[in-house]
Design a protein around this motif. Structure first.
Motif, PDB file in Angstrom:
ATOM      1  N   VAL A 170      20.653 -54.757 -60.418  1.00 25.56           N
ATOM      2  CA  VAL A 170      19.272 -54.859 -60.876  1.00 25.56           C
ATOM      3  C   VAL A 170      19.244 -54.639 -62.388  1.00 25.56           C
ATOM      4  O   VAL A 170      19.929 -53.761 -62.920  1.00 25.56           O
TER       5      VAL A 170
ATOM      6  N   LEU B  78      15.544 -50.964 -63.496  1.00 22.45           N
ATOM      7  CA  LEU B  78      16.078 -49.716 -62.934  1.00 22.45           C
ATOM      8  C   LEU B  78      15.474 -48.496 -63.616  1.00 22.45           C
ATOM      9  O   LEU B  78      15.253 -47.451 -62.975  1.00 22.45           O
TER      10      LEU B  78
ATOM     11  N   GLN C 236      14.649 -51.886 -56.998  1.00 20.72           N
ATOM     12  CA  GLN C 236      15.611 -50.849 -57.392  1.00 20.72           C
ATOM     13  C   GLN C 236      16.539 -50.461 -56.247  1.00 20.72           C
ATOM     14  O   GLN C 236      17.720 -50.180 -56.459  1.00 20.72           O
TER      15      GLN C 236
ATOM     16  N   HIS D 157      20.053 -52.207 -55.838  1.00 23.65           N
ATOM     17  CA  HIS D 157      21.122 -52.048 -56.821  1.00 23.65           C
ATOM     18  C   HIS D 157      22.368 -51.447 -56.167  1.00 23.65           C
ATOM     19  O   HIS D 157      22.303 -50.413 -55.505  1.00 23.65           O
TER      20      HIS D 157
END
Length: 307
Positions: free
Chosen positions: A257, A262, A276, A279
């Protein structure tokens, strides 16, 4: 018993109208595909008249001097197709002759359909023995020196609607129409089928929200409409991938991400969990034969990072 008298042209047109209406009502898979066996059941005037030839790519029914349909067979990943139909410089699709003899009866059947401006059906190979039907299409040109016909995949591409296609803008418009009407529907249905109609990033399985995303965009020379250049993504993650918010590492299929996303401290659930939260997680991949190309992923990865 085969007919010995050629069908009247008006009856020929009527048969095509009935065949396409029948095909529209034919039960299909959830991907919009038909099985080859189903196409053998069409009848016209009480007589069985299969819409596809079992062996040849061009279907010219007995008693007719015109072709009714043509097909492009499914070619598995990594295999070379027996015939490679191509896009012309004018943005219009080409369909190869059967063999190298322009006077072969099947080629003559397509040529006769061209001369009479008759609509045809194109069966696009989607999987083994499954086809995505595209109709009506028309032959609008004959290029015997290249052993191919010129195809209009919509009314918009017929010469009376386009005029001479000479400028770069005109060619770009026709290429876009060909992709939209012919290549993209097949690409979309094959990609979504390969991923079982689930998002490769989050696993969402609501079919109406799953789309086929290009890895290398179709505006690029290598942006081919093939499963290896696609990902099945939900609308959110399709947008996130196209905009570079989420990138995919080509070596391990792990999602990354973008740094500013983030760092966002908002508590919005869609941000926290939908973006998020992905990720460092790995894509949900289809069967290995349909894995995305690592070279294509590398191209996109470097593009997003400005390399």
């Amino acid at each position: 018993m085969a007919r010995t008298v050629l069908i009247d042209p008006d009856e020929d047109r009527k048969m095509r109208d009935v065949a396409m209406a029948w095909l529209t009502d034919l039960p299909k898979t959830e991907d919009g595909w038909v099985k080859q066996r189903q196409l053998e059941d069409f009848e016209f005037n009480g007589e069985r008249l299969p819409l596809m030839d079992r062996q040849a790519g061009i279907r010219k029914p007995a008693g007719y001097d015109t072709a009714l349909s043509m097909r492009t067979v499914y070619t598995p990943a990594g295999k070379k197709p027996p015939y490679e139909d191509s896009l012309g410089d004018d943005g219009l699709q080409r369909y190869n002759y059967r063999g190298e003899d322009p006077t072969h009866p099947d080629n003559v059947g397509l040529r006769n359909a061209y001369a009479r401006d008759l609509p045809l059906i194109w069966f696009l190979g989607a999987a083994d023995a499954f086809y995505l039907p595209k109709y009506p299409i028309w032959i609008i040109g004959d290029e015997p020196e290249k052993l191919q016909f010129v195809i209009a995949v919509s009314e918009e591409q017929k010469p009376e609607n386009t005029g001479p296609i000479t400028t770069t803008t005109q060619k770009r418009i026709q290429k876009r129409l060909t992709n939209l009407r012919l290549h993209q529907p097949l690409f979309s249905t094959r990609v979504r089928h390969a991923y079982k109609h689930r998002c490769a990033m989050c696993g969402l399985g609501y079919k109406g929200l799953i789309e086929a995303a290009h890895i290398i965009p179709d505006s690029e020379p290598d942006g081919h409409p093939e499963v290896w250049n696609g990902l099945a993504l939900c609308k959110l993650h399709h947008g996130a991938y196209d905009s570079g918010i989420i990138r995919i590492h080509p070596d391990n299929f792990v999602m990354e991400v973008r740094e500013d996303v983030l760092a966002d401290r908002s508590t919005e659930p869609m941000l926290v969990h939908g973006l998020q939260g992905l990720h460092g997680k790995r894509l949900r991949l289809p069967h290995p034969s349909h894995h995305p190309s690592k070279n294509a992923l590398l191209w996109r990865y470097n593009k997003v990072r400005g390399i």
